[in-house]
Design a protein around this motif. Structure first.
Motif, PDB file in Angstrom:
ATOM      1  N   MET A  74       0.690  -1.152   0.048  1.00  0.00           N
ATOM      2  CA  MET A  74      -0.031   0.198   0.170  1.00  0.00           C
ATOM      3  C   MET A  74       0.952   1.323  -0.072  1.00  0.00           C
ATOM      4  SD  MET A  74      -1.820   2.642   1.985  1.00  0.00           S
ATOM      5  CE  MET A  74      -1.515   2.424   3.543  1.00  0.00           C
ATOM      6  N   ALA A  75       0.645   2.146  -0.720  1.00  0.00           N
ATOM      7  CA  ALA A  75       1.178   3.331  -0.879  1.00  0.00           C
ATOM      8  C   ALA A  75       0.369   4.534  -0.645  1.00  0.00           C
ATOM      9  CB  ALA A  75       2.136   3.526  -2.340  1.00  0.00           C
ATOM     10  N   VAL A  76       0.800   6.005  -0.233  1.00  0.00           N
ATOM     11  CA  VAL A  76      -0.071   6.959  -0.051  1.00  0.00           C
ATOM     12  C   VAL A  76       0.803   7.990  -0.586  1.00  0.00           C
ATOM     13  CG1 VAL A  76      -1.113   8.319   1.597  1.00  0.00           C
ATOM     14  CG2 VAL A  76      -0.991   5.985   2.067  1.00  0.00           C
ATOM     15  N   SER A  77      -0.121   8.829  -1.122  1.00  0.00           N
ATOM     16  CA  SER A  77       0.410  10.072  -2.076  1.00  0.00           C
ATOM     17  C   SER A  77      -0.485  11.280  -1.769  1.00  0.00           C
ATOM     18  CB  SER A  77       0.686  10.008  -3.520  1.00  0.00           C
ATOM     19  OG  SER A  77       1.064  11.084  -4.118  1.00  0.00           O
ATOM     20  N   VAL A  78       0.199  12.371  -1.092  1.00  0.00           N
ATOM     21  CA  VAL A  78      -0.552  13.592  -1.173  1.00  0.00           C
ATOM     22  C   VAL A  78       0.062  14.694  -1.686  1.00  0.00           C
ATOM     23  CG1 VAL A  78      -1.194  15.243   0.768  1.00  0.00           C
ATOM     24  CG2 VAL A  78      -1.144  12.826   1.509  1.00  0.00           C
ATOM     25  N   PRO A  79      -0.276  15.369  -2.897  1.00  0.00           N
ATOM     26  CA  PRO A  79       0.233  16.215  -3.630  1.00  0.00           C
ATOM     27  C   PRO A  79       0.855  17.533  -3.111  1.00  0.00           C
ATOM     28  CG  PRO A  79      -2.038  15.472  -4.502  1.00  0.00           C
ATOM     29  CD  PRO A  79      -1.952  14.870  -3.209  1.00  0.00           C
ATOM     30  N   LYS A  80       1.910  17.856  -3.464  1.00  0.00           N
ATOM     31  CA  LYS A  80       2.475  19.220  -3.061  1.00  0.00           C
ATOM     32  C   LYS A  80       1.656  20.181  -3.654  1.00  0.00           C
ATOM     33  CE  LYS A  80       7.049  21.077  -2.421  1.00  0.00           C
ATOM     34  NZ  LYS A  80       8.504  20.972  -2.609  1.00  0.00           N
ATOM     35  N   ARG A  81       0.933  19.999  -4.509  1.00  0.00           N
ATOM     36  CA  ARG A  81       0.176  21.098  -5.172  1.00  0.00           C
ATOM     37  C   ARG A  81      -0.880  21.716  -4.371  1.00  0.00           C
ATOM     38  NH1 ARG A  81      -2.661  19.588 -10.885  1.00  0.00           N
ATOM     39  NH2 ARG A  81      -0.718  19.197 -11.329  1.00  0.00           N
ATOM     40  N   HIS A  82      -1.666  20.836  -3.561  1.00  0.00           N
ATOM     41  CA  HIS A  82      -2.454  21.220  -2.677  1.00  0.00           C
ATOM     42  C   HIS A  82      -1.922  21.577  -1.190  1.00  0.00           C
ATOM     43  CE1 HIS A  82      -5.284  20.273  -5.661  1.00  0.00           C
ATOM     44  NE2 HIS A  82      -4.992  18.880  -5.457  1.00  0.00           N
ATOM     45  N   PHE A  83      -0.930  20.805  -0.801  1.00  0.00           N
ATOM     46  CA  PHE A  83      -0.379  21.090   0.373  1.00  0.00           C
ATOM     47  C   PHE A  83       1.059  21.322   0.388  1.00  0.00           C
ATOM     48  CE2 PHE A  83      -3.989  18.331   0.795  1.00  0.00           C
ATOM     49  CZ  PHE A  83      -4.714  18.825   1.569  1.00  0.00           C
ATOM     50  N   LYS A  84       1.241  22.710   0.448  1.00  0.00           N
ATOM     51  CA  LYS A  84       2.716  23.101   0.210  1.00  0.00           C
ATOM     52  C   LYS A  84       3.535  22.884   1.388  1.00  0.00           C
ATOM     53  CE  LYS A  84       1.796  25.094  -3.518  1.00  0.00           C
ATOM     54  NZ  LYS A  84       2.128  24.799  -4.753  1.00  0.00           N
ATOM     55  N   ARG A  85       2.981  22.841   2.708  1.00  0.00           N
ATOM     56  CA  ARG A  85       3.858  22.403   3.899  1.00  0.00           C
ATOM     57  C   ARG A  85       3.869  20.954   3.971  1.00  0.00           C
ATOM     58  NH1 ARG A  85       1.441  25.788   8.508  1.00  0.00           N
ATOM     59  NH2 ARG A  85       1.897  24.027   9.716  1.00  0.00           N
ATOM     60  N   THR A  89      -9.281 -16.106  -2.400  1.00  0.00           N
ATOM     61  CA  THR A  89      -9.273 -16.106  -3.926  1.00  0.00           C
ATOM     62  C   THR A  89      -7.785 -16.496  -4.478  1.00  0.00           C
ATOM     63  OG1 THR A  89      -9.075 -13.861  -4.522  1.00  0.00           O
ATOM     64  CG2 THR A  89     -11.195 -14.753  -4.584  1.00  0.00           C
ATOM     65  N   GLY A  90      -6.592 -16.383  -3.494  1.00  0.00           N
ATOM     66  CA  GLY A  90      -5.556 -16.573  -3.908  1.00  0.00           C
ATOM     67  C   GLY A  90      -4.831 -15.521  -4.605  1.00  0.00           C
ATOM     68  N   GLN A  91      -5.296 -14.088  -4.370  1.00  0.00           N
ATOM     69  CA  GLN A  91      -4.795 -12.947  -5.353  1.00  0.00           C
ATOM     70  C   GLN A  91      -4.105 -12.086  -4.255  1.00  0.00           C
ATOM     71  OE1 GLN A  91      -8.576 -11.310  -6.360  1.00  0.00           O
ATOM     72  NE2 GLN A  91      -8.522 -12.386  -8.302  1.00  0.00           N
ATOM     73  N   SER A  92      -3.333 -11.282  -4.868  1.00  0.00           N
ATOM     74  CA  SER A  92      -2.594 -10.242  -4.118  1.00  0.00           C
ATOM     75  C   SER A  92      -3.086  -8.931  -4.427  1.00  0.00           C
ATOM     76  CB  SER A  92      -0.913 -10.266  -4.078  1.00  0.00           C
ATOM     77  OG  SER A  92      -0.559 -10.087  -5.303  1.00  0.00           O
ATOM     78  N   VAL A  93      -3.023  -7.967  -3.630  1.00  0.00           N
ATOM     79  CA  VAL A  93      -3.445  -6.539  -4.144  1.00  0.00           C
ATOM     80  C   VAL A  93      -2.452  -5.579  -3.714  1.00  0.00           C
ATOM     81  CG1 VAL A  93      -5.191  -4.881  -3.687  1.00  0.00           C
ATOM     82  CG2 VAL A  93      -5.958  -7.409  -3.549  1.00  0.00           C
ATOM     83  N   ASN A  94      -2.205  -4.770  -4.762  1.00  0.00           N
ATOM     84  CA  ASN A  94      -1.264  -3.709  -4.813  1.00  0.00           C
ATOM     85  C   ASN A  94      -2.249  -2.587  -4.670  1.00  0.00           C
ATOM     86  OD1 ASN A  94       0.926  -5.000  -4.473  1.00  0.00           O
ATOM     87  ND2 ASN A  94       1.310  -4.961  -6.729  1.00  0.00           N
TER      88      ASN A  94
END
Length: 79
Positions: free
Chosen positions: A1-12, A41-46
């Motif tokens: 699992m990855a998380v991204s918060v854009p710098k465009r909206h939150f400068k600090r 189901t034997g699957q992996s999730v990204n």
């Protein structure tokens, strides 16, 4: 699992980090909703979560939306 918060909206960086911590914690507490279906189901999730709102929201709002997302994803994975 990855998380991204854009710098465009939150400068600090402090604001971006607060949101990332809240998202990670909400995922940690609710990942069981997703793991059960994927392991059956034997699957992996990204998963990549990109925060697109322009305001800092409370942890409760993030957790509610993440639960909704995981349940919806669970339906897609289930046979």
């Amino acid at each position: 699992m990855a998380v991204s918060v854009p710098k465009r909206h939150f400068k600090r960086a402090v604001d971006r980090n607060v949101l990332k911590r809240r998202i990670r914690e909400a995922f940690r507490r609710n990942k069981g909703l997703l793991k059960l279906s994927a392991s059956e189901t034997g699957q992996s999730v990204n998963l990549m979560i990109i925060f697109t709102d322009t305001q800092i929201v409370s942890y409760q709002v993030i957790e509610d939306k993440l639960k909704e997302l995981l349940l919806r994803l669970n339906k897609e994975i289930s046979p």
